[in-house]
Design a protein around this motif. Sequence first.
Motif, PDB file in Angstrom:
ATOM      1  N   GLY A  34       3.306   9.227   0.176  1.00  0.00           N
ATOM      2  CA  GLY A  34       3.803   8.261  -1.114  1.00  0.00           C
ATOM      3  C   GLY A  34       4.823   7.414  -0.708  1.00  0.00           C
ATOM      4  N   ARG A  35       4.913   6.942   0.529  1.00  0.00           N
ATOM      5  CA  ARG A  35       5.747   5.738   0.846  1.00  0.00           C
ATOM      6  C   ARG A  35       4.929   4.278   0.942  1.00  0.00           C
ATOM      7  N   ASN A  36       5.872   3.399   0.085  1.00  0.00           N
ATOM      8  CA  ASN A  36       5.207   1.999   0.205  1.00  0.00           C
ATOM      9  C   ASN A  36       5.452   1.371   1.460  1.00  0.00           C
ATOM     10  N   HIS A  37       4.256   0.360   1.738  1.00  0.00           N
ATOM     11  CA  HIS A  37       4.177  -0.327   3.030  1.00  0.00           C
ATOM     12  C   HIS A  37       4.083  -1.714   2.398  1.00  0.00           C
ATOM     13  N   TRP A  38       4.764  -2.523   2.745  1.00  0.00           N
ATOM     14  CA  TRP A  38       4.635  -4.131   2.556  1.00  0.00           C
ATOM     15  C   TRP A  38       4.368  -4.916   3.706  1.00  0.00           C
ATOM     16  N   THR A  66       0.896  -1.032  -0.198  1.00  0.00           N
ATOM     17  CA  THR A  66      -0.194  -0.039  -0.182  1.00  0.00           C
ATOM     18  C   THR A  66       0.982   1.357   0.046  1.00  0.00           C
ATOM     19  N   CYS A  67       0.403   2.290  -0.248  1.00  0.00           N
ATOM     20  CA  CYS A  67       1.006   3.496  -0.597  1.00  0.00           C
ATOM     21  C   CYS A  67       0.281   4.503   0.655  1.00  0.00           C
ATOM     22  N   ASP A  68       1.091   4.915   1.531  1.00  0.00           N
ATOM     23  CA  ASP A  68       0.477   6.193   2.654  1.00  0.00           C
ATOM     24  C   ASP A  68       0.155   7.687   1.687  1.00  0.00           C
TER      25      ASP A  68
END
Length: 117
Positions: free
Chosen positions: A86-90, A81-83
Amino acid sequence: MSDKLEIYRNYGVLTREKVPTYTYGGPEPTAVCSEKITVSVPKGWKIGENAIGETLLTDPLGQNFLVKDVLCGNKYPQFVTCDKNGRNHWYRLKEVKEAGENEKPHKAEPVHEREER
């Protein structure tokens, strides 16, 4: 709703023949073979439905996603997901091996290694 999802592990998908790919709702049409697996959703995530009956996920930050939009992975299934910054979280998904097995919910913590795309 349950805290588990049925997804497909697909092998031999065109352009990704050497690694499995994961799909929701049905196997990948170009896969040589596919297997249905059950995964548990990380703690803090909620499963629901939208107005037209599609499975909807709500992440710990309160954002809503369709399963097909966040499901990915090579060695194992993950949500990405993207917060708002704009940072991705896996988030790695755990496979449930047997229906009767006692499964502990796992924390919704990001996976820190990046998958090659």
